[in-house]
Design a protein around this motif. Structure first.
Motif, PDB file in Angstrom:
ATOM      1  N   GLU A  80      30.270  16.511  -4.965  1.00 14.67           N
ATOM      2  CA  GLU A  80      29.428  15.756  -5.881  1.00 14.67           C
ATOM      3  C   GLU A  80      28.505  16.731  -6.615  1.00 14.67           C
ATOM      4  O   GLU A  80      27.693  17.410  -5.973  1.00 14.67           O
ATOM      5  N   PRO A  81      28.624  16.851  -7.946  1.00 18.73           N
ATOM      6  CA  PRO A  81      27.800  17.823  -8.688  1.00 18.73           C
ATOM      7  C   PRO A  81      26.290  17.614  -8.527  1.00 18.73           C
ATOM      8  O   PRO A  81      25.537  18.571  -8.555  1.00 18.73           O
ATOM      9  N   HIS A  82      25.850  16.360  -8.329  1.00 15.62           N
ATOM     10  CA  HIS A  82      24.421  16.102  -8.144  1.00 15.62           C
ATOM     11  C   HIS A  82      23.890  16.719  -6.856  1.00 15.62           C
ATOM     12  O   HIS A  82      22.738  17.120  -6.780  1.00 15.62           O
ATOM     13  N   ASP A  83      24.723  16.760  -5.826  1.00 13.31           N
ATOM     14  CA  ASP A  83      24.282  17.190  -4.502  1.00 13.31           C
ATOM     15  C   ASP A  83      24.555  18.659  -4.206  1.00 13.31           C
ATOM     16  O   ASP A  83      24.018  19.203  -3.244  1.00 13.31           O
ATOM     17  N   TRP A  84      25.390  19.303  -4.992  1.00 11.45           N
ATOM     18  CA  TRP A  84      25.807  20.671  -4.724  1.00 11.45           C
ATOM     19  C   TRP A  84      24.664  21.653  -4.947  1.00 11.45           C
ATOM     20  O   TRP A  84      23.863  21.497  -5.870  1.00 11.45           O
ATOM     21  N   GLU A  85      24.588  22.655  -4.096  1.00 10.35           N
ATOM     22  CA  GLU A  85      23.613  23.742  -4.233  1.00 10.35           C
ATOM     23  C   GLU A  85      24.377  25.060  -4.239  1.00 10.35           C
ATOM     24  O   GLU A  85      25.289  25.252  -3.427  1.00 10.35           O
ATOM     25  N   PRO A  86      24.034  25.987  -5.128  1.00 11.09           N
ATOM     26  CA  PRO A  86      24.755  27.260  -5.184  1.00 11.09           C
ATOM     27  C   PRO A  86      24.464  28.154  -3.980  1.00 11.09           C
ATOM     28  O   PRO A  86      23.347  28.183  -3.472  1.00 11.09           O
ATOM     29  N   THR A  87      25.499  28.878  -3.563  1.00 15.39           N
ATOM     30  CA  THR A  87      25.366  29.866  -2.488  1.00 15.39           C
ATOM     31  C   THR A  87      24.900  31.178  -3.114  1.00 15.39           C
ATOM     32  O   THR A  87      24.929  31.331  -4.345  1.00 15.39           O
ATOM     33  N   PRO A  88      24.510  32.149  -2.301  1.00 10.65           N
ATOM     34  CA  PRO A  88      24.170  33.467  -2.861  1.00 10.65           C
ATOM     35  C   PRO A  88      25.335  34.076  -3.651  1.00 10.65           C
ATOM     36  O   PRO A  88      25.129  34.727  -4.669  1.00 10.65           O
ATOM     37  N   GLN A  89      26.566  33.822  -3.214  1.00  8.57           N
ATOM     38  CA  GLN A  89      27.733  34.325  -3.939  1.00  8.57           C
ATOM     39  C   GLN A  89      27.857  33.658  -5.309  1.00  8.57           C
ATOM     40  O   GLN A  89      28.233  34.301  -6.295  1.00  8.57           O
ATOM     41  N   ASP A  90      27.548  32.364  -5.382  1.00 15.52           N
ATOM     42  CA  ASP A  90      27.581  31.648  -6.661  1.00 15.52           C
ATOM     43  C   ASP A  90      26.529  32.211  -7.617  1.00 15.52           C
ATOM     44  O   ASP A  90      26.785  32.403  -8.807  1.00 15.52           O
TER      45      ASP A  90
END
Length: 156
Positions: A80-90
């Motif tokens: 879900e794009p609303h809930d996603w959080e980027p990782t350090p790699q992202d």
């Protein structure tokens, strides 16, 4: 979210200009080769590294950029794009990107924090919803729908 034809064409035109502008060589890049001479492989323009937030932005960007860019989606399929959080790699991938395309309009809650922490000052950020009049939306009134179903069942 609905786009008018004028807005969609404006967005398409803007992204096309960005892709074309980023892929252009400066006059100093081509001055070493005489007019009409083949350009050596090492001076050919590399593809743009474009990061996009989620799949619809990928489709839009890939269709505009074509073969001029390598387009990569940050939010994995099924998330879900609303809930996603980027990782350090992202975040590292965004840092190395030439262009970041995201929806905006509150879809990516992480965007301001992440882009504010980047040291890549040449990163071009494209907010796809910028300048678009968004339609008012809201939660569906499930209670109302349930009441109608219950009312219909009791009449039967």
């Amino acid at each position: 979210m609905k786009f008018s034809k004028k807005t969609a064409l404006g967005l398409l035109f803007s992204l096309t200009l960005i892709v074309a502008g980023c892929g252009q060589k400066s006059a100093s890049d081509t001055s070493a080769a005489p007019t009409g001479a083949p350009v050596p492989a090492e001076t050919e323009t590399a593809k743009l590294n474009v990061q996009v937030s989620f799949y619809p932005m990928y489709e839009f960007t890939k269709n505009v950029a074509g073969d001029l860019a390598d387009v990569h989606t940050l939010v994995p399929a099924g998330m879900e794009p609303h809930d996603w959080e980027p990782t350090p790699q992202d975040i590292a991938s965004i840092e190395k990107a030439d262009v970041l395309v995201y929806n905006g309009a509150g879809m990516e809650s992480w965007i301001d924090q992440v882009t504010g922490s980047l040291s890549n000052t040449s990163l071009i950020q494209v907010e796809a919803s910028k300048g678009i009049n968004l339609l008012e939306g809201g939660e569906h009134d499930h209670h109302h729908e349930d009441s109608e179903a219950t009312e219909h069942e009791t009449r039967s």
